[in-house]
Design a protein around this motif. Structure first.
Motif, PDB file in Angstrom:
ATOM      1  N   ASP A 190      66.383   4.659 -12.205  1.00 38.11           N
ATOM      2  CA  ASP A 190      66.401   5.245 -10.860  1.00 38.11           C
ATOM      3  C   ASP A 190      66.874   4.168  -9.890  1.00 38.11           C
ATOM      4  N   PRO A 191      68.211   4.074  -9.733  1.00 42.17           N
ATOM      5  CA  PRO A 191      68.771   2.957  -8.952  1.00 42.17           C
ATOM      6  C   PRO A 191      68.482   3.019  -7.457  1.00 42.17           C
ATOM      7  N   THR A 192      67.668   3.985  -7.032  1.00 40.83           N
ATOM      8  CA  THR A 192      67.251   3.978  -5.627  1.00 40.83           C
ATOM      9  C   THR A 192      65.941   3.199  -5.494  1.00 40.83           C
ATOM     10  N   LYS A 193      65.346   2.823  -6.661  1.00 38.65           N
ATOM     11  CA  LYS A 193      64.079   2.068  -6.637  1.00 38.65           C
ATOM     12  C   LYS A 193      64.298   0.651  -7.149  1.00 38.65           C
ATOM     13  N   LYS A 194      63.531  -0.291  -6.610  1.00 36.12           N
ATOM     14  CA  LYS A 194      63.644  -1.693  -7.029  1.00 36.12           C
ATOM     15  C   LYS A 194      63.213  -1.862  -8.494  1.00 36.12           C
ATOM     16  N   MET A 195      63.897  -2.707  -9.223  1.00 38.69           N
ATOM     17  CA  MET A 195      63.422  -3.064 -10.567  1.00 38.69           C
ATOM     18  C   MET A 195      62.174  -3.910 -10.381  1.00 38.69           C
ATOM     19  N   SER A 196      61.046  -3.436 -10.930  1.00 34.88           N
ATOM     20  CA  SER A 196      59.760  -4.106 -10.699  1.00 34.88           C
ATOM     21  C   SER A 196      59.023  -4.315 -12.002  1.00 34.88           C
ATOM     22  N   LYS A 197      58.396  -5.468 -12.157  1.00 35.87           N
ATOM     23  CA  LYS A 197      57.701  -5.726 -13.432  1.00 35.87           C
ATOM     24  C   LYS A 197      56.471  -4.846 -13.620  1.00 35.87           C
ATOM     25  N   SER A 198      55.880  -4.370 -12.508  1.00 35.66           N
ATOM     26  CA  SER A 198      54.696  -3.524 -12.680  1.00 35.66           C
ATOM     27  C   SER A 198      55.059  -2.050 -12.831  1.00 35.66           C
TER      28      SER A 198
END
Ligand code: AQP
Length: 328
Positions: A190-198
């Motif tokens: 979902d490239p509208t959301k930041k890549m996040s480790k959690s």
């Protein structure tokens, strides 16, 4: 001389976003400034985490720091929880932060939005105050962060200005340093959301093997067009892959557009996967060597001793300035 300070919290397995937005840039500062990089393990407690997961993530972040090229002779590397001055100063300067400004923090709003009001822990709300304490304890002048953390550094600046206005020139005003490319890597699903480790959906993890990396990139969400050009609004998936490629290769987005004129998405994605694999393979090898060497604990112990000495000077200055009674 400038003092650069940054940290990563061991909330999950580190991602390519953490690497391109933070980790990879950390060693650049150790030759040109005093460099302080820690593992923000107290910050990792703001959302539920299993003790054994926290322990393993913490060890991994420390090993990744060294694998990325941080040299303990040039950079002070330590665990936040081993330097008690962080918690102490946080308790003090929290009194100079206002509920209104704290409630406006985007990360707090994002992270608490899907939680029930009754289960939002206080730590997630006060997180930027602890972060401000982390920064000012070391008189940091430069704080390299991804775009998402810029607002927290701004809050720290407000606290410093407010505190110094009341008590004189005690705390140092920090500046955020944002990388020009790679500041915000987005999720592959979902490239509208930041890549996040959690939030592991759509992440590339730094421990992913080659096959997994290639598979994830080839199935990254794109669009119905075929040309590789940057358009964050209408082509967020392709734009994100272009950012990743540009960041790894140290080139501009325009360079990427030129390189892939006439190429289809398949060719472009293969090039992106190649670039990631070439970047991460030597890094992963160094990580494995560091874990095997058994040197980590010594590095962290020595780092905490050095950090504590600096932090204590600031804490004492603050205590004296605000009128906490000094027993002689
Ligand atoms: N997607 C990203 N793109 C670029 N930079 C990023 N950073 C994080 N995600 C991206 C940068 O990595 C550093 C790690 O900061 P952190 O661990 O303190 O927290 P974070 O920013 O909240 O990172 P995550 O991965 O999103 O962690 P969780 O999921 O635990 O909140 C920072 O410099 C950050 O800007």
């Amino acid at each position: 001389m400038e003092t650069t300070l940054s940290a990563i919290k061991p909330t999950g397995q580190l991602t390519l976003g953490n690497y391109l937005g933070a980790l990879r840039n950390f060693p650049k500062f150790q030759d040109e400034s005093k460099n302080i990089i820690f593992i923000a393990d107290l910050h990792a407690l703001t959302l539920p985490i299993a003790p054994e997961v926290l322990r393993e993530n913490t060890r991994d972040v420390a090993a990744f720091y060294l694998a990325a090229g941080l040299d303990p002779k040039k950079t002070i590397i330590f665990l936040q929880s081993m330097v008690h001055q962080h918690s102490e100063l946080s308790t003090i300067i929290g009194n100079y932060a206002y509920m209104g400004e704290m409630s406006r923090m985007t990360q707090f709003k994002e992270k608490s939005s899907h939680l029930n009001e009754k289960s939002i822990g206080l730590g997630i709300f006060t997180y930027p105050v602890l972060m401000a304490a982390d920064i000012v304890l070391y008189n940091a002048t430069k704080v390299p962060v991804g775009e998402d953390q810029k607002q927290h550094v701004e809050l720290c600046r407000n606290l410093v200005t407010r505190f110094n206005h009341l008590y004189g020139d005690i705390l140092t005003l920090p500046e955020p340093v944002i990388p020009t490319v790679g500041a915000r890597i987005m999720s592959l699903s979902d490239p509208t959301k930041k890549m996040s480790k959690s939030d592991p959906k759509g992440d590339i993890f730094l421990k992913d093997d080659e096959k997994t990396i290639r598979k994830k990139i080839m199935s990254a969400v794109t669009d119905m067009e075929t040309s590789v050009h940057y358009d964050k609004v209408n082509k967020p998936g392709i734009s994100n892959l272009m950012t990743i490629y540009a960041s790894i290769k140290n080139i501009t987005i325009e360079d990427v557009e030129k390189e892939f004129v006439g190429s289809n998405y398949g060719t472009f994605k293969r090039a992106v996967a190649d670039a990631i694999v070439a970047e991460l393979t030597p890094f992963q090898n160094r990580y494995r060597e560091i874990i095997a060497s058994g040197e980590l604990d010594r590095v962290l112990k020595e780092g905490a001793e050095q950090a504590s000495q600096i932090a204590e000077v600031t804490l004492e200055k603050v205590k004296k300035a605000i009128g906490l009674y000094q027993v002689k």
